[in-house]
Design a protein around this motif. Sequence first.
Motif, PDB file in Angstrom:
ATOM      1  N   UNK A 123      76.287  31.646  39.458  1.00 45.09           N
ATOM      2  CA  UNK A 123      76.550  31.623  38.003  1.00 45.09           C
ATOM      3  C   UNK A 123      75.230  31.392  37.262  1.00 45.09           C
ATOM      4  N   UNK A 124      74.910  32.348  36.376  1.00 47.98           N
ATOM      5  CA  UNK A 124      73.681  32.281  35.588  1.00 47.98           C
ATOM      6  C   UNK A 124      74.058  32.256  34.108  1.00 47.98           C
ATOM      7  N   UNK A 125      73.386  31.433  33.317  1.00 50.67           N
ATOM      8  CA  UNK A 125      73.585  31.424  31.860  1.00 50.67           C
ATOM      9  C   UNK A 125      72.259  31.750  31.178  1.00 50.67           C
ATOM     10  N   UNK A 126      72.325  32.617  30.163  1.00 50.87           N
ATOM     11  CA  UNK A 126      71.161  32.930  29.332  1.00 50.87           C
ATOM     12  C   UNK A 126      71.502  32.507  27.909  1.00 50.87           C
ATOM     13  N   UNK A 127      70.719  31.576  27.351  1.00 52.97           N
ATOM     14  CA  UNK A 127      71.038  30.988  26.053  1.00 52.97           C
ATOM     15  C   UNK A 127      69.922  31.269  25.047  1.00 52.97           C
TER      16      UNK A 127
ATOM     17  N   UNK B 210      73.446  29.144  21.334  1.00 57.61           N
ATOM     18  CA  UNK B 210      73.663  27.700  21.505  1.00 57.61           C
ATOM     19  C   UNK B 210      73.980  26.984  20.198  1.00 57.61           C
ATOM     20  N   UNK B 211      73.292  27.343  19.117  1.00 57.60           N
ATOM     21  CA  UNK B 211      73.506  26.630  17.852  1.00 57.60           C
ATOM     22  C   UNK B 211      73.869  27.627  16.752  1.00 57.60           C
ATOM     23  N   UNK B 212      75.126  28.093  16.780  1.00 56.43           N
ATOM     24  CA  UNK B 212      75.512  29.162  15.834  1.00 56.43           C
ATOM     25  C   UNK B 212      75.369  28.753  14.372  1.00 56.43           C
ATOM     26  N   UNK B 213      75.595  27.483  14.056  1.00 47.76           N
ATOM     27  CA  UNK B 213      75.447  27.068  12.651  1.00 47.76           C
ATOM     28  C   UNK B 213      74.002  27.164  12.192  1.00 47.76           C
ATOM     29  N   UNK B 214      73.077  26.791  13.066  1.00 47.41           N
ATOM     30  CA  UNK B 214      71.662  26.862  12.708  1.00 47.41           C
ATOM     31  C   UNK B 214      71.208  28.318  12.623  1.00 47.41           C
TER      32      UNK B 214
ATOM     33  N   UNK C   5      79.018  11.951  13.286  1.00 49.65           N
ATOM     34  CA  UNK C   5      77.961  12.360  14.223  1.00 49.65           C
ATOM     35  C   UNK C   5      77.277  13.629  13.732  1.00 49.65           C
ATOM     36  N   UNK C   6      75.988  13.783  14.045  1.00 45.89           N
ATOM     37  CA  UNK C   6      75.328  15.064  13.753  1.00 45.89           C
ATOM     38  C   UNK C   6      76.072  16.196  14.459  1.00 45.89           C
ATOM     39  N   UNK C   7      76.158  17.346  13.778  1.00 43.43           N
ATOM     40  CA  UNK C   7      76.808  18.517  14.372  1.00 43.43           C
ATOM     41  C   UNK C   7      76.275  18.795  15.764  1.00 43.43           C
ATOM     42  N   UNK C   8      74.950  18.709  15.934  1.00 43.98           N
ATOM     43  CA  UNK C   8      74.343  19.119  17.197  1.00 43.98           C
ATOM     44  C   UNK C   8      74.738  18.206  18.372  1.00 43.98           C
ATOM     45  N   UNK C   9      75.093  16.955  18.110  1.00 41.75           N
ATOM     46  CA  UNK C   9      75.516  16.073  19.206  1.00 41.75           C
ATOM     47  C   UNK C   9      76.843  16.566  19.774  1.00 41.75           C
ATOM     48  N   UNK C  10      77.769  16.916  18.883  1.00 42.59           N
ATOM     49  CA  UNK C  10      79.043  17.468  19.338  1.00 42.59           C
ATOM     50  C   UNK C  10      78.851  18.806  20.043  1.00 42.59           C
ATOM     51  N   UNK C  11      77.951  19.623  19.491  1.00 39.40           N
ATOM     52  CA  UNK C  11      77.704  20.934  20.088  1.00 39.40           C
ATOM     53  C   UNK C  11      77.081  20.793  21.476  1.00 39.40           C
ATOM     54  N   UNK C  12      76.177  19.818  21.654  1.00 40.57           N
ATOM     55  CA  UNK C  12      75.568  19.577  22.970  1.00 40.57           C
ATOM     56  C   UNK C  12      76.660  19.212  23.983  1.00 40.57           C
ATOM     57  N   UNK C  13      77.643  18.413  23.549  1.00 39.49           N
ATOM     58  CA  UNK C  13      78.715  18.019  24.473  1.00 39.49           C
ATOM     59  C   UNK C  13      79.606  19.219  24.819  1.00 39.49           C
ATOM     60  N   UNK C  14      79.861  20.099  23.824  1.00 39.28           N
ATOM     61  CA  UNK C  14      80.596  21.346  24.123  1.00 39.28           C
ATOM     62  C   UNK C  14      79.858  22.172  25.168  1.00 39.28           C
ATOM     63  N   UNK C  15      78.529  22.331  24.954  1.00 38.58           N
ATOM     64  CA  UNK C  15      77.728  23.134  25.890  1.00 38.58           C
ATOM     65  C   UNK C  15      77.707  22.487  27.267  1.00 38.58           C
ATOM     66  N   UNK C  16      77.715  21.154  27.310  1.00 40.52           N
ATOM     67  CA  UNK C  16      77.731  20.453  28.584  1.00 40.52           C
ATOM     68  C   UNK C  16      79.028  20.729  29.350  1.00 40.52           C
ATOM     69  N   UNK C  17      80.135  20.860  28.585  1.00 46.94           N
ATOM     70  CA  UNK C  17      81.406  21.207  29.235  1.00 46.94           C
ATOM     71  C   UNK C  17      81.369  22.666  29.722  1.00 46.94           C
ATOM     72  N   UNK C  18      80.831  23.553  28.860  1.00 43.85           N
ATOM     73  CA  UNK C  18      80.827  24.977  29.202  1.00 43.85           C
ATOM     74  C   UNK C  18      79.864  25.309  30.346  1.00 43.85           C
ATOM     75  N   UNK C  19      78.688  24.697  30.331  1.00 42.99           N
ATOM     76  CA  UNK C  19      77.618  25.115  31.256  1.00 42.99           C
ATOM     77  C   UNK C  19      77.304  24.052  32.304  1.00 42.99           C
TER      78      UNK C  19
END
Lengths: 311, 311
Positions: A11-15, A50-54, A83-97
């Motif tokens: 499994x490879x991810x390109x971000x 990774x950061x669609x809002x940004x 919480x900053x948006x990016x902290x939640x997003x990092x946790x989402x990415x941690x679940x996904x990847x």
Amino acid sequence: MEQVSLPPLSRVAVCGGTHGNEMSGVYVVREMQRQKVEKVGSASVTTVISNPRAVEVCRRYTDTDLNRCFTDDILSSLVTDASPYEVGRAQELNIQLGPKGSAEAVDLLCDLHNTTSNMGLCIISYSFSDWVCLHIYKHIQKKITSMPVRLILLDIPLSEAYSQESLGKHGIAIEVGPQPHGVVRADIYNAMKEAVDQTLDWVKDFNSGSVFEGGKLEVFTFMSVVDYPRHPETNQIMAAIHPQLQDRDFCLLQKGDPIFLSFSGETVHYEGEEPLYPFFVNERAYYEKNIAFRLARKKMITIPCLQVNKD
Amino acid sequence: MEQVSLPPLSRVAVCGGTHGNEMSGVYVVREMQRQKVEKVGSASVTTVISNPRAVEVCRRYTDTDLNRCFTDDILSSLVTDASPYEVGRAQELNIQLGPKGSAEAVDLLCDLHNTTSNMGLCIISYSFSDWVCLHIYKHIQKKITSMPVRLILLDIPLSEAYSQESLGKHGIAIEVGPQPHGVVRADIYNAMKEAVDQTLDWVKDFNSGSVFEGGKLEVFTFMSVVDYPRHPETNQIMAAIHPQLQDRDFCLLQKGDPIFLSFSGETVHYEGEEPLYPFFVNERAYYEKNIAFRLARKKMITIPCLQVNKD
């Protein structure tokens, strides 16, 4: 010579868009999505903005720098509405990847970045003994001739590794410049696209049983940072990078060399005793981080012969 | 040769930070304030950070582009709590430096800008017959040798002139690049600083009675804009500026020349019948304005001999 065998990379991810104004990575990922790149040989390929809002607002981040949010502490922190948006997003990415450090994590994560510094193409990785990352670097360096290709190693324990590529079992950042943030240049886009294509080619060959010769690699290891001269009260910078240092990333800096030119015309010289290699010289995002440039030591390392372990 | 005499320039304004992430102008103005530059010969010099809120957050603007707010319509519009910050700020600047088109306006307004495009040093002005601006250009072009110096003329009636330099009786924008937004480069800062110093020197000499020879000037006149190829549904760009056009501002573009390279590798060619000169090629701020580059026609104009009218 030592020979190592490692499990296949299934499994490879390109971000891209981890920093929302670093455009080459955004467009490389979108082009892979348009071309529906989902497999390379036997391995699956996942592409992620990774950061669609940004990306939407074309800024590095919205609340805080996403690419400093992948430490164990932040990934395990409680996320609330405040919480900053990016902290939640990092946790989402941690679940996904990821989860980071677990058996479920993607086997290889490539995170795509641009810099305003004249760094050419750099592979950045966290370990002196991640043979997969080091062999991918060796392969890219051999294949890409349109610009210099270098390897930067950060020596940080995995738990404190703050950037997104640390989510994968193996992780590299592909950093290409110079490109102004918010801009895409064809030359920089093409170099990044080729680096991704060469990485995926290497993964396919590795999984297919190719044997990769070991050998010596030149690496740059991060030593320290240098900030701009700043006004003691306002904190405003009082000088720019000196013209003799500007665009000279990875050229040896010796004691007495000019490093800053003040806005009133005075030269500031490097006073370090040890000659070192500057990089990330005049990176736009680092003004707020109090970094005018980073300094590295050059080393030679030896990597073993590598092949897949099919058992 | 025709000889013209004009009133002295008793009030000069130098403005930076009209776009808050164009750093050379911000630092040139701050350096002038630190050095307390308030007079040049008999003329007063006012220095202004035009958009302090945008400078604070290092963005082009906070609500809307300040440098599109200086039309008569916007300057006379009613400002409410719901108005964009920049509309109110434009009206403040109009009171401080204008009112536009009135006898009270500053005699000369220099507005300082940077671009990510490889444009060298450009003087941008609104009129083919503003002899003060044209003679200042002629002087700067003669004095500055570190990079190409060019003149761009926009043919827009004063009432519709949208940019800040239109507040002065005479106005020029000094546009210098390439420099990534949010970054200051010493070479670009130095060229801008020298252009400002040369402008002030010229004002001093003009007010002192020097006679400035007329002659022929090469000028670029704005003709049209070209947008990126975009996806019809998402509006996302599908190509970057072609490597053969990138960094080639002011190099003649002929029918059939490559202008874009798509993210999947196809070349798009210029189809215009008239050969024209591209400029603002790959300017970062123009992606949102649907401009990949602008096109200009080159002309020769003749300017008269000029001196001050002391009556």
